[in-house]
Scaffold this motif. Sequence first.
Motif, PDB file in Angstrom:
ATOM      1  N   MET A 172       0.833  -1.214   0.000  1.00 33.87           N
ATOM      2  CA  MET A 172       0.000   0.000   0.000  1.00 33.87           C
ATOM      3  C   MET A 172       0.864   1.259   0.000  1.00 33.87           C
ATOM      4  O   MET A 172       0.459   2.301  -0.512  1.00 33.87           O
ATOM      5  CB  MET A 172      -0.885   0.035   1.259  1.00 33.87           C
ATOM      6  N   PHE A 311       6.733   9.246  10.498  1.00 39.08           N
ATOM      7  CA  PHE A 311       6.248  10.339   9.650  1.00 39.08           C
ATOM      8  C   PHE A 311       5.803   9.777   8.311  1.00 39.08           C
ATOM      9  O   PHE A 311       6.319   8.753   7.860  1.00 39.08           O
ATOM     10  CB  PHE A 311       7.344  11.397   9.422  1.00 39.08           C
ATOM     11  N   ASP A 312       4.812  10.394   7.716  1.00 40.01           N
ATOM     12  CA  ASP A 312       4.460  10.134   6.325  1.00 40.01           C
ATOM     13  C   ASP A 312       4.834  11.398   5.559  1.00 40.01           C
ATOM     14  O   ASP A 312       4.632  12.495   6.062  1.00 40.01           O
ATOM     15  CB  ASP A 312       2.948   9.906   6.162  1.00 40.01           C
ATOM     16  N   THR A 314       3.914  14.078   3.110  1.00 36.51           N
ATOM     17  CA  THR A 314       2.650  14.500   2.511  1.00 36.51           C
ATOM     18  C   THR A 314       2.815  15.828   1.786  1.00 36.51           C
ATOM     19  O   THR A 314       3.673  16.639   2.140  1.00 36.51           O
ATOM     20  CB  THR A 314       1.564  14.685   3.588  1.00 36.51           C
ATOM     21  N   HIS A 317      -3.095  17.259   1.095  1.00 35.60           N
ATOM     22  CA  HIS A 317      -3.816  16.059   1.501  1.00 35.60           C
ATOM     23  C   HIS A 317      -3.274  14.810   0.833  1.00 35.60           C
ATOM     24  O   HIS A 317      -3.731  13.713   1.101  1.00 35.60           O
ATOM     25  CB  HIS A 317      -5.314  16.211   1.152  1.00 35.60           C
ATOM     26  N   TYR A 318      -2.328  14.994  -0.072  1.00 36.46           N
ATOM     27  CA  TYR A 318      -1.808  13.845  -0.806  1.00 36.46           C
ATOM     28  C   TYR A 318      -0.662  13.203  -0.025  1.00 36.46           C
ATOM     29  O   TYR A 318       0.292  13.874   0.370  1.00 36.46           O
ATOM     30  CB  TYR A 318      -1.321  14.273  -2.188  1.00 36.46           C
ATOM     31  N   THR A 319      -0.784  11.911   0.213  1.00 37.53           N
ATOM     32  CA  THR A 319       0.271  11.209   0.945  1.00 37.53           C
ATOM     33  C   THR A 319       1.268  10.674  -0.070  1.00 37.53           C
ATOM     34  O   THR A 319       0.998   9.707  -0.767  1.00 37.53           O
ATOM     35  CB  THR A 319      -0.314  10.072   1.789  1.00 37.53           C
ATOM     36  N   PRO A 322       4.038   6.978   2.235  1.00 34.53           N
ATOM     37  CA  PRO A 322       3.654   6.420   3.526  1.00 34.53           C
ATOM     38  C   PRO A 322       4.851   5.745   4.185  1.00 34.53           C
ATOM     39  O   PRO A 322       5.735   5.216   3.503  1.00 34.53           O
ATOM     40  CB  PRO A 322       2.565   5.404   3.164  1.00 34.53           C
ATOM     41  N   ASN A 323       4.859   5.742   5.500  1.00 34.68           N
ATOM     42  CA  ASN A 323       6.032   5.328   6.263  1.00 34.68           C
ATOM     43  C   ASN A 323       6.615   3.945   5.936  1.00 34.68           C
ATOM     44  O   ASN A 323       7.835   3.804   5.810  1.00 34.68           O
ATOM     45  CB  ASN A 323       5.685   5.429   7.747  1.00 34.68           C
TER      46      ASN A 323
ATOM     47  N   GLY B 291       2.620   7.068  11.170  1.00 36.52           N
ATOM     48  CA  GLY B 291       2.598   8.439  10.675  1.00 36.52           C
ATOM     49  C   GLY B 291       1.302   9.181  10.981  1.00 36.52           C
ATOM     50  O   GLY B 291       1.216  10.382  10.731  1.00 36.52           O
ATOM     51  N   ALA B 320      -1.227   3.631   5.773  1.00 34.99           N
ATOM     52  CA  ALA B 320      -1.326   4.804   4.901  1.00 34.99           C
ATOM     53  C   ALA B 320      -1.139   4.407   3.441  1.00 34.99           C
ATOM     54  O   ALA B 320      -0.483   3.423   3.118  1.00 34.99           O
ATOM     55  CB  ALA B 320      -0.273   5.822   5.303  1.00 34.99           C
ATOM     56  N   TRP B 322      -1.642   6.546  -0.769  1.00 34.79           N
ATOM     57  CA  TRP B 322      -1.571   7.905  -1.338  1.00 34.79           C
ATOM     58  C   TRP B 322      -2.802   8.749  -1.039  1.00 34.79           C
ATOM     59  O   TRP B 322      -2.719   9.973  -0.946  1.00 34.79           O
ATOM     60  CB  TRP B 322      -1.273   7.856  -2.828  1.00 34.79           C
ATOM     61  N   ARG B 325      -5.342  10.611   3.287  1.00 36.18           N
ATOM     62  CA  ARG B 325      -5.708  11.870   3.938  1.00 36.18           C
ATOM     63  C   ARG B 325      -6.741  12.656   3.132  1.00 36.18           C
ATOM     64  O   ARG B 325      -7.054  13.799   3.453  1.00 36.18           O
ATOM     65  CB  ARG B 325      -4.450  12.716   4.166  1.00 36.18           C
ATOM     66  N   ASN B 326      -7.254  12.038   2.049  1.00 36.10           N
ATOM     67  CA  ASN B 326      -8.145  12.782   1.152  1.00 36.10           C
ATOM     68  C   ASN B 326      -9.529  13.030   1.719  1.00 36.10           C
ATOM     69  O   ASN B 326     -10.106  14.076   1.522  1.00 36.10           O
ATOM     70  CB  ASN B 326      -8.302  12.022  -0.172  1.00 36.10           C
TER      71      ASN B 326
END
Lengths: 455, 330
Positions: A172, A311-312, A314, A317-319, A322-323, B291, B320, B322, B325-326
Amino acid sequence: MIRSTVRFLDERSGGAPFLRKALRYVFPDHWSFLLGEVALYAFVVLVGTGIYLTLFFDPSTATTHYHGEYQPLHGLEMTHAYRSVVDISFKVKAGLLIRQTHHWAADVFVVAIVLHLLRIFFTGAFRKPRDLTYYLGLTMLALALLEGYLGYSLADDLLSGMGLAIGYSVLMSVPFVGANLAELVWGGPFPGTPAFWSRMYVAHVFLFPLLIATLLGAHLLLVAARHHTQFRGPRKTERKVVGVPTFPGQTPRSLGLMSAVTAVLFLLGGLVQINPIWLWGPYHVASGTNGAQPDWYLGWLIGALRLVPGFDVTIGHYTLVPNPFWGGALFPLVVFGFLWAFPWLERRFTGDHAFHNLLDRPRDAPWRTAIGAALFTWVALIFLAGSADRVFVTFFVSYGWQILFFRIAVWVVPVVVLLVTRRVCLELQASERVERERELAEEEARRAAAPEPVR
Amino acid sequence: MRALWRYLVAAVVLLLGRGRRPPRVERAERIVPAGEPSPRAELLVLALFGATAACAVAFVVVYAVESIPHQTQFLGLSLGLAFAFLAAALIVIASRLVVTEELEEDYPVPAHPAEQEALGQLVEESGDRMTRKRLLLVGGGAAGAALGAALVTPALSLGPAFEIAPFFRTPWRRGVRLVDEDGRPLHAHDVLEETFYTAYPEGADREQLGAPIVVVRLRPAELHLPAGRDGWAPHGIVAYSKICTHAGCAVALYRKPTFPTVEPRPALVCPCHYSTFDPARGAKVLFGPAGRPLPQLPLFVGPSGELRAAGNLSGPVGPAWWGVRNRRPS
């Protein structure tokens, strides 16, 4: 009898000249050359025991309530996959022996490959004309790791479920496409569709073994086509290989090694418990346990996942990252990528494009040895970080402090190892030079002191 | 009868005899050098073969006799020892009974320049009749790429691939009761301090990441929930998604400090990579690789004292990706 068999075969295949050559193929004699063979024989045991296990394993996620031989699990809801593995362990005669032998063989398989890789790396055996052989070997190592992971994931016990959740999260975490890839592989969000189990199963018992076996065949063909490497020695040159012929010399040795590997694996499988899944219990999304450790060969990845600070990355709002990507995906990619690129990198920096049949001793190539030692240290430290929780439980060293230590150590210690190793190699070379000069001088002195021979 | 018997014997003799008379080849000099016989080594090998056979038989006996205890151990021991003795026998053969030769052989020639040249020439000449090679190559490449793409397209059936809504779905709605593992509703007065409870939405599939939650009770004075979460924690009872936001494991540990000076506050801990969350502060990450905080479930106490969700979770559950967080979960 022998003659008639040979005649029968030769008249039908025309293979006598080839076989004659093959039987006199020369194997240079050095113990470290057996490591690859250990891996080969572990693979043979894996295939044999694996076929037996498929005769009893049921790759189904349909659920059932257990009422079998093992009392403590009575009444628990579990999948048929888990149930069938419990049954292999308690109901099928010799089932537990074969299952544990299979598991041990997987662990030994990867140990042998890694040791073999270290031998190849530190002696420069990967240089032309054997770089292709090396690439195939590295690819087999990567496949072996995935294959092992799939294998213990199939059992659907608590640890396998936790491992799958982590694998899912790592997939993911791939930037931009991770969620889409995970949806494809799992058939939807975790824990996925029932089809996912068939996918893992066919991958574990068919696709990956077939791939490994094919690469293994190509690997061995290439080894034979170019002959073995050897260390420098009397009569052993870049043009002449010296050693024991396949027959009669090497055959009993090799078969003896095969028997010894099989013996160790069955002894381990019978006497040393491994992965007692009936103690872990079936997996449910909501369950977890402390002290969970994967098989040793995934320890470096769990260590990396644990070391990364929280931390991610970002953008709004776009990641972006991811960690788990850093430790679970990028780290192994960097390690394998570097090992893949190394033959090319070394050619690039040394300008050495020549053929090499003679091996280097580690000291003969200080930079290579230093870089290899540093890389190994880096991976080993991260591997150790993966067991920090066990160290905490056993020695009461604060987990947090250990992680802090490792976060710094994994960047500092490899650099120190790099410099020290290089220095040690150079010193060893220098001491050899001094030794040689001393011998020459002594020889000269002896000759000068001795009376002129009478002519 | 007698004649038949004679014919039979003659036939057998003929059949067996046939193979035994190979064309006599004059023995050239030996290929494998001669060596001294070693009867003692032979005896040792025989003994080891005997031991191998004995262990193999023992394996069959252990397998067959139900009443022998520790089946797995004895099976492994007998089979392992059988192979160990076989290994020993083969090693004795290799070291004492077979001549150890040291042969020399030339390494294969590094390369075959003439053959290489011929191969290149062969391919080049084969394409002599084609005048627009580059164009043809581009065309062929395009056709191959399109065909390849077509052939992998069915792989998209493996999963939804482009549908991201499922990642936001949870079974929690306003009014859904919290139930324990056995399906019994969880009451506010059942929830004690210093321990934690796993709860599920009543009637929903539990094997989805959005379902399981952890419930802990803290003293209301200790609570410092993020802004906008007033009234989410009746009697100091807070509920969070049980799925770690780092790698999807169940947050199965509750650290209740026994040594206040070291770790002063209670924390929810994931056993996989030790992400540590502060239940008093909206499950903010205190330590470890996660995170994001664990999503919180707003609660209210129903008429008979049962705990109910006051809405959906505060954010998407699980690891998490992409788009995590949307939007809010649905």
